[in-house]
Design an enzyme around this catalytic site. Structure first.
Site, PDB file in Angstrom:
ATOM      1  N   ASN A 141       0.867  -1.181   0.000  1.00  0.00           N
ATOM      2  CA  ASN A 141       0.000   0.000   0.000  1.00  0.00           C
ATOM      3  C   ASN A 141       0.904   1.231   0.000  1.00  0.00           C
ATOM      4  O   ASN A 141       1.495   1.572   1.013  1.00  0.00           O
ATOM      5  CB  ASN A 141      -0.881  -0.059   1.261  1.00  0.00           C
ATOM      6  CG  ASN A 141      -1.747   1.174   1.427  1.00  0.00           C
ATOM      7  OD1 ASN A 141      -1.833   2.010   0.538  1.00  0.00           O
ATOM      8  ND2 ASN A 141      -2.390   1.268   2.582  1.00  0.00           N
ATOM      9  N   TRP A 142       0.969   1.868  -1.155  1.00  0.00           N
ATOM     10  CA  TRP A 142       1.890   3.019  -1.288  1.00  0.00           C
ATOM     11  C   TRP A 142       1.366   4.256  -0.568  1.00  0.00           C
ATOM     12  O   TRP A 142       2.095   5.234  -0.403  1.00  0.00           O
ATOM     13  CB  TRP A 142       2.104   3.361  -2.765  1.00  0.00           C
ATOM     14  CG  TRP A 142       2.807   2.291  -3.567  1.00  0.00           C
ATOM     15  CD1 TRP A 142       3.334   1.109  -3.101  1.00  0.00           C
ATOM     16  CD2 TRP A 142       3.045   2.307  -4.978  1.00  0.00           C
ATOM     17  NE1 TRP A 142       3.881   0.396  -4.142  1.00  0.00           N
ATOM     18  CE2 TRP A 142       3.718   1.117  -5.309  1.00  0.00           C
ATOM     19  CE3 TRP A 142       2.758   3.218  -5.997  1.00  0.00           C
ATOM     20  CZ2 TRP A 142       4.109   0.810  -6.619  1.00  0.00           C
ATOM     21  CZ3 TRP A 142       3.135   2.915  -7.307  1.00  0.00           C
ATOM     22  CH2 TRP A 142       3.810   1.719  -7.595  1.00  0.00           C
ATOM     23  N   LYS A 143       0.090   4.268  -0.222  1.00  0.00           N
ATOM     24  CA  LYS A 143      -0.540   5.441   0.400  1.00  0.00           C
ATOM     25  C   LYS A 143      -0.315   6.692  -0.464  1.00  0.00           C
ATOM     26  O   LYS A 143      -0.255   6.563  -1.694  1.00  0.00           O
ATOM     27  CB  LYS A 143      -0.036   5.618   1.836  1.00  0.00           C
ATOM     28  CG  LYS A 143      -0.212   4.314   2.640  1.00  0.00           C
ATOM     29  CD  LYS A 143       0.001   4.467   4.108  1.00  0.00           C
ATOM     30  CE  LYS A 143      -0.175   3.112   4.783  1.00  0.00           C
ATOM     31  NZ  LYS A 143      -0.056   3.168   6.238  1.00  0.00           N
ATOM     32  N   HIS A 157      -9.357   0.963   5.115  1.00  0.00           N
ATOM     33  CA  HIS A 157      -8.069   1.171   5.783  1.00  0.00           C
ATOM     34  C   HIS A 157      -8.272   2.103   6.990  1.00  0.00           C
ATOM     35  O   HIS A 157      -9.095   3.021   6.931  1.00  0.00           O
ATOM     36  CB  HIS A 157      -7.061   1.773   4.807  1.00  0.00           C
ATOM     37  CG  HIS A 157      -5.678   1.781   5.374  1.00  0.00           C
ATOM     38  ND1 HIS A 157      -5.256   2.744   6.251  1.00  0.00           N
ATOM     39  CD2 HIS A 157      -4.645   0.913   5.241  1.00  0.00           C
ATOM     40  CE1 HIS A 157      -4.010   2.478   6.626  1.00  0.00           C
ATOM     41  NE2 HIS A 157      -3.622   1.368   6.027  1.00  0.00           N
ATOM     42  N   GLU A 162      -6.705   4.540   8.036  1.00  0.00           N
ATOM     43  CA  GLU A 162      -6.553   5.973   7.747  1.00  0.00           C
ATOM     44  C   GLU A 162      -7.835   6.536   7.122  1.00  0.00           C
ATOM     45  O   GLU A 162      -8.191   7.696   7.368  1.00  0.00           O
ATOM     46  CB  GLU A 162      -5.328   6.186   6.839  1.00  0.00           C
ATOM     47  CG  GLU A 162      -4.036   5.968   7.630  1.00  0.00           C
ATOM     48  CD  GLU A 162      -2.887   5.369   6.858  1.00  0.00           C
ATOM     49  OE1 GLU A 162      -2.879   5.413   5.617  1.00  0.00           O
ATOM     50  OE2 GLU A 162      -1.973   4.815   7.517  1.00  0.00           O
ATOM     51  N   GLU A 194      -5.340  -5.235  10.579  1.00  0.00           N
ATOM     52  CA  GLU A 194      -4.319  -4.210  10.776  1.00  0.00           C
ATOM     53  C   GLU A 194      -4.549  -3.515  12.113  1.00  0.00           C
ATOM     54  O   GLU A 194      -5.334  -2.547  12.184  1.00  0.00           O
ATOM     55  CB  GLU A 194      -4.382  -3.182   9.652  1.00  0.00           C
ATOM     56  CG  GLU A 194      -4.134  -3.779   8.277  1.00  0.00           C
ATOM     57  CD  GLU A 194      -3.523  -2.746   7.342  1.00  0.00           C
ATOM     58  OE1 GLU A 194      -2.433  -3.020   6.835  1.00  0.00           O
ATOM     59  OE2 GLU A 194      -4.104  -1.679   7.153  1.00  0.00           O
ATOM     60  N   GLY A 224       2.514   2.021  10.804  1.00  0.00           N
ATOM     61  CA  GLY A 224       3.446   3.130  10.655  1.00  0.00           C
ATOM     62  C   GLY A 224       4.153   3.525  11.942  1.00  0.00           C
ATOM     63  O   GLY A 224       4.762   4.590  12.015  1.00  0.00           O
ATOM     64  N   SER A 276       3.580  -2.319  10.345  1.00  0.00           N
ATOM     65  CA  SER A 276       5.034  -2.340  10.561  1.00  0.00           C
ATOM     66  C   SER A 276       5.683  -3.663  10.163  1.00  0.00           C
ATOM     67  O   SER A 276       6.655  -4.101  10.778  1.00  0.00           O
ATOM     68  CB  SER A 276       5.359  -1.991  12.017  1.00  0.00           C
ATOM     69  OG  SER A 276       4.910  -0.675  12.306  1.00  0.00           O
ATOM     70  N   GLY A 303       2.839  -1.261   4.248  1.00  0.00           N
ATOM     71  CA  GLY A 303       2.864   0.169   3.956  1.00  0.00           C
ATOM     72  C   GLY A 303       4.285   0.630   3.653  1.00  0.00           C
ATOM     73  O   GLY A 303       4.795   0.459   2.551  1.00  0.00           O
ATOM     74  N   GLY A 304       4.933   1.204   4.655  1.00  0.00           N
ATOM     75  CA  GLY A 304       6.256   1.811   4.479  1.00  0.00           C
ATOM     76  C   GLY A 304       7.250   0.959   3.694  1.00  0.00           C
ATOM     77  O   GLY A 304       7.911   1.448   2.763  1.00  0.00           O
TER      78      GLY A 304
HETATM   79  P1  PGA Z   1       2.939   0.114   7.651  1.00  0.00           P
HETATM   80  O1  PGA Z   1       1.454   0.296   7.068  1.00  0.00           O
HETATM   81  O2  PGA Z   1       3.471  -1.169   7.048  1.00  0.00           O
HETATM   82  O3  PGA Z   1       3.690   1.330   7.193  1.00  0.00           O
HETATM   83  O4  PGA Z   1       2.816   0.010   9.121  1.00  0.00           O
HETATM   84  C1  PGA Z   1       0.596  -0.795   6.899  1.00  0.00           C
HETATM   85  C2  PGA Z   1      -0.696  -0.326   6.311  1.00  0.00           C
HETATM   86  O5  PGA Z   1      -1.173   0.745   6.670  1.00  0.00           O
HETATM   87  O6  PGA Z   1      -1.292  -1.031   5.463  1.00  0.00           O
END
Ligand code: PGA
Length: 249
Positions: A9-11, A94, A96, A166, A172, A212, A233-234
């Site tokens: 997930n590049w966000k 998600h 967010e 999640e 994050g 993470s 994510g990251g």
């Molecule tokens: P993260 O994000 O790996 O940066 O913790 C995961 C996500 O939000 O899907």
């Protein structure tokens, strides 16, 4: 055998050209990986059609879609539009989106149905915040999220869904759930689906862990019986790290 998936997930990261370059690198590196893991990248809307042209071994996802089919919704992108850009998957719910954009479970249920109606596979995210875990409400929170979003689907549609667990406190933050915490909640989610939709659907449901996840911890998380991959994510913003996670099965 359940499908194993690693999705990135590049966000809200990468310009269009950077996104195309990253997609190319992920696709190239993935071509050298043996095994049956399905690899997905979830790019920003504006990148989707260009990125779809450079992928062959990797599948494409959007990060969201609208809760309405079409019409006067300035700035929104419909499931039908997403599908028409060569996309197969869509992340829905998600944390967010839930927290920052105030999306509730009823809205997410509408998005899931529109995604399915338009031939997209939803990757439905659920997860508890830290206070909910610490106060012991974590299972109730996940049950409510899963029930409202998914329980009125017909079984044929439910059979297409991917769920991502999640824990919000792990997204994050660098704090990863322990393998035991991940396994416990994944088994619980599978039990909820089993009770509502039966054994074969529950046994075939792919449940991803997100929060993470990195090359250094993916192996011990993916080793659990009910963990079928990850939503990253990251670490998905770097092709080498992301593919190292793919190789962690
Ligand atoms: P993260 O994000 O790996 O940066 O913790 C995961 C996500 O939000 O899907």
């Amino acid at each position: 055998m359940r499908k194993q998936i690693v999705a990135g997930n590049w966000k809200m990261n990468k310009t269009l050209q950077e996104g195309i370059d990253l997609a190319k690198s992920v696709n190239e590196l993935n071509e050298q990986v043996d095994g049956d893991v399905e690899v997905i990248v979830a790019a920003p809307f504006i990148h989707l059609s260009e990125v779809s042209r450079v992928l062959s071994s990797v599948r494409l996802s959007a990060q969201d879609c609208a809760s309405e089919a079409n019409g006067a919704f300035t700035g929104e992108v419909s499931a039908e539009m997403v599908r028409s850009a060569g996309v197969e998957y869509v992340i829905i719910g998600h944390s967010e989106r839930r927290t920052i954009f105030k999306e509730d479970d009823i809205t997410l249920n509408k998005k899931i149905k529109l995604a399915l109606d338009n031939g997209l596979i939803p990757i439905f995210c659920c997860g508890e915040v830290l206070e909910e875990r610490e106060s012991g409400k974590l299972f109730d929170v996940i049950q409510t999220q899963v029930e409202i979003a998914l329980f009125d689907l017909d079984p044929a549609d439910m059979g297409k869904i991917v769920i991502a667990y999640e824990p919000v406190w792990a997204i994050g933050t660098g704090v990863v759930a322990t393998p035991e915490q991940a396994q416990e909640m994944h088994a619980y989610i599978r039990k909820l689906i089993r009770e509502k939709f039966g054994d074969s659907l529950a046994d075939e449901l792919t449940i991803l862990y997100g929060g993470s996840c990195k090359p250094s911890n993916a192996r011990e998380i993916f080793a659990n019986t009910d963990v079928d991959g990850g939503l990253i994510g990251g670490a998905s913003l770097n092709a080498e790290d992301f593919i190292a996670i793919v190789q962690s099965f």
